[in-house]
Write an enzyme that holds these catalytic residues in place. Structure first.
Site, PDB file in Angstrom:
ATOM      1  N   GLU A  56       0.558  -1.211   0.172  1.00 40.66           N
ATOM      2  CA  GLU A  56       0.007  -0.110   0.139  1.00 40.66           C
ATOM      3  C   GLU A  56       0.871   1.034   0.089  1.00 40.66           C
ATOM      4  O   GLU A  56       1.993   1.119   0.591  1.00 40.66           O
ATOM      5  CB  GLU A  56      -0.741  -0.048   1.328  1.00 40.66           C
ATOM      6  CG  GLU A  56      -1.837  -1.073   1.404  1.00 40.66           C
ATOM      7  CD  GLU A  56      -2.732  -1.339   2.608  1.00 40.66           C
ATOM      8  OE1 GLU A  56      -3.813  -1.678   2.434  1.00 40.66           O
ATOM      9  OE2 GLU A  56      -1.904  -0.920   3.789  1.00 40.66           O
ATOM     10  N   ASP A 228      -7.729  -4.407   9.082  1.00 39.40           N
ATOM     11  CA  ASP A 228      -7.402  -3.310   8.496  1.00 39.40           C
ATOM     12  C   ASP A 228      -7.063  -3.529   6.878  1.00 39.40           C
ATOM     13  O   ASP A 228      -6.522  -2.950   6.147  1.00 39.40           O
ATOM     14  CB  ASP A 228      -5.947  -2.814   9.028  1.00 39.40           C
ATOM     15  CG  ASP A 228      -4.673  -3.768   9.037  1.00 39.40           C
ATOM     16  OD1 ASP A 228      -5.260  -4.852   8.158  1.00 39.40           O
ATOM     17  OD2 ASP A 228      -3.774  -3.817   9.154  1.00 39.40           O
TER      18      ASP A 228
END
Lengths: 353, 353
Positions: A56, A228
């Site tokens: 990410e 998450d």
């Protein structure tokens, strides 16, 4: 030249002060930034998923400084001797676009996550909280334990992990904190029973149901750190439906958090509202509260600001990540600097012609 | 440890071979990757705009390797002695999520942009092209000039810039190429008149009209490099409407390229189609062709692969951007490594209690 903080530099810095002091410092930076929430250009992180994990990029800017973090999440890495999560990040000047700091963020992510957990818990947990269940005893667990013990007054920790060796390691590391009573629980339910705060920080990238509604007692605060990612949750859906849920950045948490299990109309509060006093973090001693923490770019922005301002020259290096030119329009000059002179180049060209 | 290539390392590498050899090598890597276009997970870059410039993140992955580039564009930087564009990037393993290479990409971006321009021109310019107009004589101009001279047979270069000092610098640097005839033109029109190829590589972040339709002659190939941001163009709209337009990645070029001036139904061809022979880059000697180049993440992926494979230990360093742990679940051990021992920590804790 760009300032550089590698693993060694951060270790040297951490060696000079208690860990909770750094976590407290990070909390203050994170809080200060959350209190100016409206100044930030915010976006959900950009994820690249594969069968075994995710990479990410998490950018954010306040118009003066820009930061991004690179972070991966690969739960099976530990079986190959690698970390589940590694990270690094950059702080840059918006005015020039030049990077000013490149830093390791693997250790820092664990520190800033604990700092954010404590920040939320100060507004959401019952003030008389003394007992915390800690489910998931992997890489991040000590940071959560030390932060809640030293900064929030937790005196008893109930620990549980499906991997007993992870729990062994956690207990060993926490020997340095003799005022913290550690209880090894035989199950999640046993760890959670009677706890004031429940911190879940597991690594599995799947829809796990680690804490079920029947375990949750009146007045508990759940600090849900490990859910998450899309498809990665820790709490049973019913735990959320009867709780007050606080998130970092709603658009991101709807995709990545425990919140992904809930319908779009399920109401949540953003952390900045609680910190600013615009919303309450808890209504009375009986309410169940959930901090559905996924990790937001703002926390890394704050952490990079902290590192940039708090680590002086003793703890930083300089690297030539971008060129420093006498004439900024003469990039070619830099390309051939140290290269053969013009005459030699001409000769080389003739040779190669 | 992560492999590191800074400005010095790249300069040392470039000093050992002619620049065109590096550009040719990059072209080969870029072509190889464009020929497996379907394997890539592609996305338009993530831009953060401010009044004075833009900071962008450009990620891409082929499922085995992941890369991203950080790049800024700040046209007014040169007046403060800073580069308009600086960049760096990372190549990472998708399987572990670990970064494997951190590299400067400021010089490399100029090299890979020239490599891509040549790659497109080989399929789009008339094979007998000998004269190139080069509009914009800033940081990227020498790389374009050398690439087209040495790799595409350009023997005459008509140069123009609104900043005469930039042109001075370009001419000075190109002295090393005595077989390339340089003509300083008094205007864009004078530079373009009779040219086979027109390369525009200007820096202004605005809707500029540098090449107008009346300047364009039958059979010309336009290599439009500088229009690469929303609101930043170089060609008059009418230049595009009567030309064959090739872009790198259509969704990104619709927003950022010269193409932003055209309606959604205006047809374009993607570069990979031309390279794979699925589409033609030119239909006859009379057609006007435009390579509307904005720079796509794939080119940086290829460039990072090139650097990773071609620069051996003589030209790289190792940095501790991510920690190397004996026990990957014991991140805390790394946090307190070199820190006070457990006993000392306990004593410190007592002191701070």
């Amino acid at each position: 030249m760009v300032k550089y903080i590698g693993t060694r530099e951060l270790q040297s810095f951490l060696a000079t002060r208690p860990l909770e002091q750094v976590i407290e410092g990070l909390s203050a930076y994170i809080k200060a930034d959350y209190l100016r929430w409206q100044q930030f250009d915010k976006t959900a992180r950009l994820a690249s998923h594969s069968a075994v994990g995710v990479i990410e990029l998490m950018p954010i800017s306040d118009g003066r400084l820009y930061s991004f973090k690179y972070v991966n999440g690969h739960p099976r890495n530990t079986s190959h001797g690698l970390l589940t999560v590694t990270a690094f990040g950059v702080l840059a000047d918006v005015g020039s676009g030049y990077p000013r700091l490149l830093s390791e963020l693997t250790l820092t992510t664990a520190l800033r996550t604990a700092a954010t957990s404590v920040l939320a818990a100060r507004h959401m947990a019952r003030p008389d909280s003394r007992v915390m269940a800690l489910i998931g005893n992997g890489a991040q667990s000590e940071f959560q334990a030390i932060a809640f013990h030293r900064l929030l007054g937790i005196t008893e920790l109930r620990v549980f992990d499906v991997d007993a060796e992870a729990t062994d390691k956690l207990c060993r590391n926490l020997h340095a904190y003799p005022q913290l009573r550690i209880v090894r629980a035989g199950s999640v339910a046993a760890a959670v029973r009677g706890a004031d705060i429940v911190t879940t920080v597991t690594a599995d990238k799947r829809r796990a149901v680690i804490v079920t509604a029947d375990m949750v007692e009146a007045g508990m605060h759940l600090n849900a750190v490990g859910g998450d990612c899309p498809g990665k949750t820790e709490l049973q859906r019913e735990v959320l439906s009867k709780a007050r849920v606080v998130v970092e950045f709603e658009p991101q948490s709807r995709i990545e958090g425990e919140l992904q299990q809930m319908p779009a109309e399920f109401a949540v509060t953003e952390l900045w509202q609680v910190l600013a006093g615009a919303a309450s973090g808890r209504a009375g001693d009986e309410e169940v509260t959930v901090f559905d923490s996924v990790g937001f770019a703002l926390q890394d922005f704050s952490a990079l600001r902290y590192l940039d301002e708090q680590l002086d020259g003793r703890f930083t290096q300089q690297i030539d990540l971008v060129p420093d030119l006498a004439d900024p329009k003469d990039l070619y000059g830099a390309a051939v600097d140290g290269a053969p002179t013009e005459t030699l180049t001409a000769a080389l060209n003739l040779l190669h012609a």
